[in-house]
Design a protein around this motif. Structure first.
Motif, PDB file in Angstrom:
ATOM      1  N   PRO A 299      10.006 -39.064  38.579  1.00 40.90           N
ATOM      2  CA  PRO A 299       9.706 -39.469  37.208  1.00 40.90           C
ATOM      3  C   PRO A 299      10.343 -40.804  36.875  1.00 40.90           C
ATOM      4  O   PRO A 299      11.401 -41.136  37.385  1.00 40.90           O
ATOM      5  N   ARG A 300       9.658 -41.544  36.038  1.00 44.71           N
ATOM      6  CA  ARG A 300      10.165 -42.832  35.597  1.00 44.71           C
ATOM      7  C   ARG A 300      10.400 -42.783  34.095  1.00 44.71           C
ATOM      8  O   ARG A 300       9.739 -42.033  33.394  1.00 44.71           O
ATOM      9  N   PRO A 301      11.289 -43.611  33.594  1.00 45.46           N
ATOM     10  CA  PRO A 301      11.478 -43.645  32.140  1.00 45.46           C
ATOM     11  C   PRO A 301      10.201 -44.134  31.470  1.00 45.46           C
ATOM     12  O   PRO A 301       9.429 -44.877  32.074  1.00 45.46           O
ATOM     13  N   PRO A 302       9.972 -43.708  30.227  1.00 44.84           N
ATOM     14  CA  PRO A 302       8.761 -44.148  29.540  1.00 44.84           C
ATOM     15  C   PRO A 302       8.722 -45.661  29.394  1.00 44.84           C
ATOM     16  O   PRO A 302       9.737 -46.311  29.175  1.00 44.84           O
TER      17      PRO A 302
ATOM     18  N   TRP B  84       4.602 -31.752  27.436  1.00 40.94           N
ATOM     19  CA  TRP B  84       4.300 -33.101  27.872  1.00 40.94           C
ATOM     20  C   TRP B  84       3.711 -33.887  26.705  1.00 40.94           C
ATOM     21  O   TRP B  84       3.309 -33.308  25.693  1.00 40.94           O
TER      22      TRP B  84
ATOM     23  N   GLN C 269      19.001 -35.516  29.324  1.00 41.65           N
ATOM     24  CA  GLN C 269      17.676 -35.988  29.723  1.00 41.65           C
ATOM     25  C   GLN C 269      16.584 -35.248  28.957  1.00 41.65           C
ATOM     26  O   GLN C 269      15.569 -35.842  28.577  1.00 41.65           O
TER      27      GLN C 269
ATOM     28  N   LEU D  83      12.449 -32.523  34.948  1.00 40.24           N
ATOM     29  CA  LEU D  83      11.554 -33.552  34.418  1.00 40.24           C
ATOM     30  C   LEU D  83      10.573 -33.978  35.490  1.00 40.24           C
ATOM     31  O   LEU D  83      10.938 -34.145  36.655  1.00 40.24           O
TER      32      LEU D  83
ATOM     33  N   PHE E  80      13.817 -36.884  26.480  1.00 42.87           N
ATOM     34  CA  PHE E  80      12.392 -36.558  26.555  1.00 42.87           C
ATOM     35  C   PHE E  80      11.868 -36.245  25.154  1.00 42.87           C
ATOM     36  O   PHE E  80      10.855 -36.793  24.721  1.00 42.87           O
TER      37      PHE E  80
ATOM     38  N   ALA F 234       6.196 -35.719  35.560  1.00 43.03           N
ATOM     39  CA  ALA F 234       5.237 -36.559  34.851  1.00 43.03           C
ATOM     40  C   ALA F 234       3.841 -36.052  35.177  1.00 43.03           C
ATOM     41  O   ALA F 234       3.647 -35.290  36.126  1.00 43.03           O
TER      42      ALA F 234
ATOM     43  N   PRO G 173       5.520 -38.273  30.516  1.00 47.71           N
ATOM     44  CA  PRO G 173       6.529 -37.370  31.080  1.00 47.71           C
ATOM     45  C   PRO G 173       6.207 -35.902  30.786  1.00 47.71           C
ATOM     46  O   PRO G 173       5.441 -35.587  29.875  1.00 47.71           O
TER      47      PRO G 173
ATOM     48  N   PRO H 299       8.519 -32.187  39.579  1.00 50.53           N
ATOM     49  CA  PRO H 299       9.703 -32.289  38.712  1.00 50.53           C
ATOM     50  C   PRO H 299      11.001 -32.268  39.506  1.00 50.53           C
ATOM     51  O   PRO H 299      11.079 -31.670  40.580  1.00 50.53           O
TER      52      PRO H 299
ATOM     53  N   THR I 111       2.362 -41.368  27.180  1.00 53.88           N
ATOM     54  CA  THR I 111       3.023 -42.640  26.888  1.00 53.88           C
ATOM     55  C   THR I 111       2.078 -43.803  27.162  1.00 53.88           C
ATOM     56  O   THR I 111       2.360 -44.930  26.765  1.00 53.88           O
TER      57      THR I 111
END
Length: 181
Positions: A23-26, A99, A166, A134, A170, A136, A118, A159, A102
């Motif tokens: 997963p990557r940050p938004p 979910w 975290q 977490l 989210f 996506a 995410p 995940p 984004t």
């Protein structure tokens, strides 16, 4: 689906294959147009159907010819099979999934859309402790003959364990209002 949508759909599917396994940050909020905001709202409604444990509403979001687990070797094909496979998730047992989008991008002909964002997973272990993870999702939507957007292809990124901070990040990152252009 009209054949003119096929090149756009194939391009959209290439994004599914390129998703990374972490997963990557938004990303910063995009500036979306009207059709993209329709898909944004539809994605939120899709997630809400799971939060509400509403299998009928969930099924309404799934295209009759859908393929879930699209990047895997054996996707689940067809609305009925997808709803059956997701029955436990829809009921919230053994895992709860949330979910939100984004990013939404609609094709030039406005008949195909890509959404991603995410996902948060909650599961209780044998001792009753909540385990967090977490991931996506990526989805390809098509505008169906009745004008409604429905998920045709869906997949996720595996995940990874997460902590409470975290999970809070989210939740804080969820935008209900579509970020309009």
């Amino acid at each position: 689906m009209p054949t003119r949508c096929l090149p756009t759909l194939l391009l959209s599917l290439s994004f599914l294959a390129s998703a990374q396994d972490a997963p990557r940050p938004p990303a910063p909020a995009p500036a979306l147009g009207e059709a993209e905001c329709q898909v944004w709202a539809r994605e939120l409604g899709f997630a809400q159907s799971v939060a509400d444990h509403d299998a009928e509403a969930f099924a309404e979001h799934v295209h009759p010819q859908a393929a879930f687990g699209a990047k895997g070797p054996r996707p689940t094909r067809g609305r009925e099979a997808v709803v059956a496979e997701w029955a436990g998730i829809i009921s919230g047992e053994p895992v709860e999934v949330q979910w939100y989008p984004t990013m939404v991008t609609v094709s030039g002909d406005s008949g195909v859309a890509y959404s991603s964002g995410p996902a948060l997973y909650r599961r209780r272990d044998a001792s009753g402790e909540t385990q967090l993870a977490l991931g996506a999702f990526v989805s390809v939507w098509v505008r169906d003959v009745d004008g409604a957007w429905r998920v045709l292809y869906d997949d996720g990124i595996r995940p990874v364990p997460a902590d409470a901070a975290q999970a809070e990040a989210f939740t804080a990152g969820r935008r209900i209002a579509c970020p309009r252009a």
